[in-house]
Design an enzyme around this catalytic site. Structure first.
Site, PDB file in Angstrom:
ATOM      1  N   ALA A 183       0.813  -1.215   0.000  1.00  0.00           N
ATOM      2  CA  ALA A 183       0.000   0.000   0.000  1.00  0.00           C
ATOM      3  C   ALA A 183       0.844   1.263   0.000  1.00  0.00           C
ATOM      4  CB  ALA A 183      -0.943  -0.008   1.204  1.00  0.00           C
ATOM      5  N   ASP A 184       1.923   1.289   0.751  1.00  0.00           N
ATOM      6  CA  ASP A 184       2.760   2.485   0.866  1.00  0.00           C
ATOM      7  C   ASP A 184       3.244   2.962  -0.501  1.00  0.00           C
ATOM      8  OD1 ASP A 184       2.742   0.614   2.973  1.00  0.00           O
ATOM      9  OD2 ASP A 184       4.486   1.497   3.945  1.00  0.00           O
ATOM     10  N   ALA A 185       3.475   2.007  -1.398  1.00  0.00           N
ATOM     11  CA  ALA A 185       4.020   2.342  -2.713  1.00  0.00           C
ATOM     12  C   ALA A 185       3.109   3.282  -3.488  1.00  0.00           C
ATOM     13  CB  ALA A 185       4.238   1.060  -3.523  1.00  0.00           C
ATOM     14  N   LEU A 186       1.819   3.262  -3.180  1.00  0.00           N
ATOM     15  CA  LEU A 186       0.872   4.079  -3.936  1.00  0.00           C
ATOM     16  C   LEU A 186       0.955   5.556  -3.561  1.00  0.00           C
ATOM     17  CD1 LEU A 186      -2.180   1.667  -4.102  1.00  0.00           C
ATOM     18  CD2 LEU A 186      -0.236   1.923  -5.659  1.00  0.00           C
ATOM     19  N   PHE A 187       1.674   5.867  -2.514  1.00  0.00           N
ATOM     20  CA  PHE A 187       2.033   7.256  -2.201  1.00  0.00           C
ATOM     21  C   PHE A 187       3.398   7.599  -2.784  1.00  0.00           C
ATOM     22  CE2 PHE A 187       4.070  10.513   0.406  1.00  0.00           C
ATOM     23  CZ  PHE A 187       3.086  11.482   0.527  1.00  0.00           C
TER      24      PHE A 187
END
Length: 405
Positions: A183-187
């Site tokens: 999920a973090d990658a989408l920021f």
């Protein structure tokens, strides 16, 4: 309000500056004091908090061991995601407030790093700094050079990753890390690609970002809940109350990432509604699960009382306030969430400008202490502050359904 009394005692001097209240009643949580006073939302008071946090963090970029409980290998990296989130938040805040001295500081950092992304070509975490480079470039910061970012992206487009998306349950970089499998990658990455597309008119950058974002969302988004799993390891895991595990900061990364993508892309792009739809679904869920103290729990669906956590909360306030500013969110439930969330964040900034209750580097809901600090928490706070200032600037506080109705 559920803030611990000890934290309230340490933060009362700042609360007194913001509200004009006496500090003779330390039993009262500072979030409650601020929620009762319109001055917590005045232009001057928002800037007082944000400038204090920004200045303290700028002055303490290097002595990390003195205030961060867990200094990961990524923490000191000026081209990594930990510092990169702070740089992005500060650049965005400087752009909104016109404080050129912050651009001077950030420009010096970018020039020292030769405007390069991180060393791992495909890793999303190492693309984040490109977002703050684009902010500096459009504000004519001396020495701005976006060519290293474009060269890296062109290299990726010439050989796009084909790894699978399931996250192995082991330490170290997972085998799926060349793609956006967490999920973090989408920021960290997508908005940088969208910025590159918008700045240089190269549709291939947006096409790549959109395709990879869709793959990640198909894997990680739970449409029934309206939230994202951190990665595939958490599909079947449950929390102490038997709840599905949806991590606050993990969803904060996605939510903030959606905002940054929407800010970068053209409003007439036919793919825009895809992101608006996700943003509204998440917004609807987030206002339903906000805690009574104005914060969001580290484990978003936990039913038991948990300590406040500021990094996820700051990203949620950022997104909700931006949605109100853009007219994508309407109604008292969204404005009430911002009305509760911003003072709760402010109550966790001490008189020196240090933000507390920031969960340390991790990948799941974990414990958090009053003096837990991390640079990404300050970056998220500054992103939120900029959008609160935009609400004030456009006089939305005067409207019946707005923040201070």
């Amino acid at each position: 309000m559920r803030n611990q009394r000890s934290l309230a005692l340490s933060l009362l001097p700042l609360a007194a500056m913001l509200t004009g209240c006496s500090t003779t009643s330390p039993e009262r949580p500072t979030a409650a004091i601020q929620a009762e006073s319109p001055t917590a939302f005045s232009d001057a008071q928002v800037k007082l908090v944000a400038n204090s946090a920004a200045d303290w963090q700028l002055a303490n970029l290097d002595n990390l061991d003195s205030y961060i409980r867990y200094v990961s290998r990524e923490t000191p990296n000026p081209r990594g995601w930990v510092k990169g989130t702070f740089f992005l938040g500060l650049a965005d805040y400087a752009e909104i407030t016109g404080q050129s001295d912050y651009f001077d500081s950030l420009g010096a950092i970018a020039n020292r790093e030769e405007w390069k992304l991180g060393d791992r070509l495909y890793h999303a975490d190492d693309h984040l700094v490109g977002q703050f480079y684009f902010v500096l470039a459009r504000n004519d910061v001396s020495g701005a050079d976006l060519k290293p970012t474009l060269m890296a992206f062109d290299t990726i487009l010439a050989d796009p990753p084909k790894t699978q998306m399931m996250h192995p349950d082991k330490h170290g970089d997972p085998g799926c890390a060349k793609r956006w499998c967490w999920a973090d990658a989408l920021f960290m990455a997508p908005a940088t690609w969208w910025e590159a597309s918008a700045t240089f008119g190269q549709q291939a950058y947006a096409d790549y970002a959109h395709s990879e974002f869709q793959v990640a969302t198909e894997l990680l988004f739970d449409p029934e809940v309206g939230l994202y799993y951190r990665d595939s390891r958490f599909f079947d895991r449950r929390g102490a109350d038997g709840e599905k595990l949806f991590w606050s900061r993990g969803n904060g990364w996605v939510y903030g990432g959606l905002v940054n993508i929407l800010r970068a892309m053209s409003k007439d792009d036919p793919r825009r509604e895809y992101y608006v739809g996700l943003f509204r679904k998440m917004s609807n869920r987030l206002v339903q699960i906000q805690a009574d103290n104005g914060m969001w729990r580290a484990s978003l669906l936990a039913s038991s009382e948990t300590p406040p956590e500021t990094s996820g909360t700051a990203f949620f306030v950022y997104g909700l306030a931006w949605g109100l500013n853009e007219g994508l969110l309407e109604g008292e439930r969204y404005s009430d969430a911002v009305k509760a969330g911003w003072p709760a964040l402010v109550s966790n900034v001490d008189r020196e400008g240090r933000l507390g209750y920031v969960q340390q580097v991790g990948d799941r809901p974990e414990g958090v202490q009053p003096d837990d600090r991390q640079l990404y928490g300050v970056g998220a706070l500054l992103l939120a502050a900029g959008q609160i200032l935009n609400l004030i600037k456009h006089d939305r506080f005067a409207n019946p359904a707005s923040i201070l109705d």
